[in-house]
Design a protein around this motif. Structure first.
Motif, mmCIF file in Angstrom:
data_model
loop_
_atom_site.group_PDB
_atom_site.id
_atom_site.type_symbol
_atom_site.label_atom_id
_atom_site.label_comp_id
_atom_site.label_asym_id
_atom_site.label_seq_id
_atom_site.Cartn_x
_atom_site.Cartn_y
_atom_site.Cartn_z
ATOM 1 N N LEU A 55 0.809 -1.223 0.000
ATOM 2 C CA LEU A 55 0.000 0.000 0.000
ATOM 3 C C LEU A 55 0.842 1.273 0.000
ATOM 4 N N PRO A 56 1.841 1.425 0.879
ATOM 5 C CA PRO A 56 2.650 2.656 0.815
ATOM 6 C C PRO A 56 3.394 2.811 -0.508
ATOM 7 N N ARG A 61 3.929 5.812 -5.465
ATOM 8 C CA ARG A 61 4.002 5.869 -6.921
ATOM 9 C C ARG A 61 2.965 6.816 -7.505
ATOM 10 N N VAL A 62 1.749 6.799 -6.944
ATOM 11 C CA VAL A 62 0.692 7.703 -7.428
ATOM 12 C C VAL A 62 1.009 9.137 -7.058
ATOM 13 N N ALA A 63 1.474 9.369 -5.833
ATOM 14 C CA ALA A 63 1.796 10.737 -5.399
ATOM 15 C C ALA A 63 2.952 11.320 -6.209
ATOM 16 N N ARG A 64 3.871 10.490 -6.615
ATOM 17 C CA ARG A 64 5.010 10.949 -7.409
ATOM 18 C C ARG A 64 4.570 11.431 -8.785
#
Length: 66
Positions: A55-56, A61-64
């Motif tokens: 999950l982290p 990856r999405v936040a990046r």
């Protein structure tokens, strides 16, 4: 035949979603849990650990990308 294609497209989108790596990790965690459970060793802890690890990484990856 079109309904069959739509059926599989739905399930592919539902299982894989936006991150195929997370789907592969879940399938691997389920396979490892199954394999460990067949040995008689406690296997209840494998899926929570997989979630804690995957999950982290998925969120990072999405936040990046943003």
């Amino acid at each position: 035949m079109a309904w069959l294609r739509k059926f599989f497209a739905f399930w592919y989108d539902f299982v894989v979603g936006d991150d195929w790596r997370a789907a592969v990790a879940v399938v691997a965690a389920l396979a490892i849990t199954y394999g460990v459970s067949r040995t008689g060793a406690p296997s209840w802890w494998i899926l929570p650990v997989a979630v804690i690890l995957v999950l982290p990484l998925t969120l990072w990856r999405v936040a990046r990308r943003q």
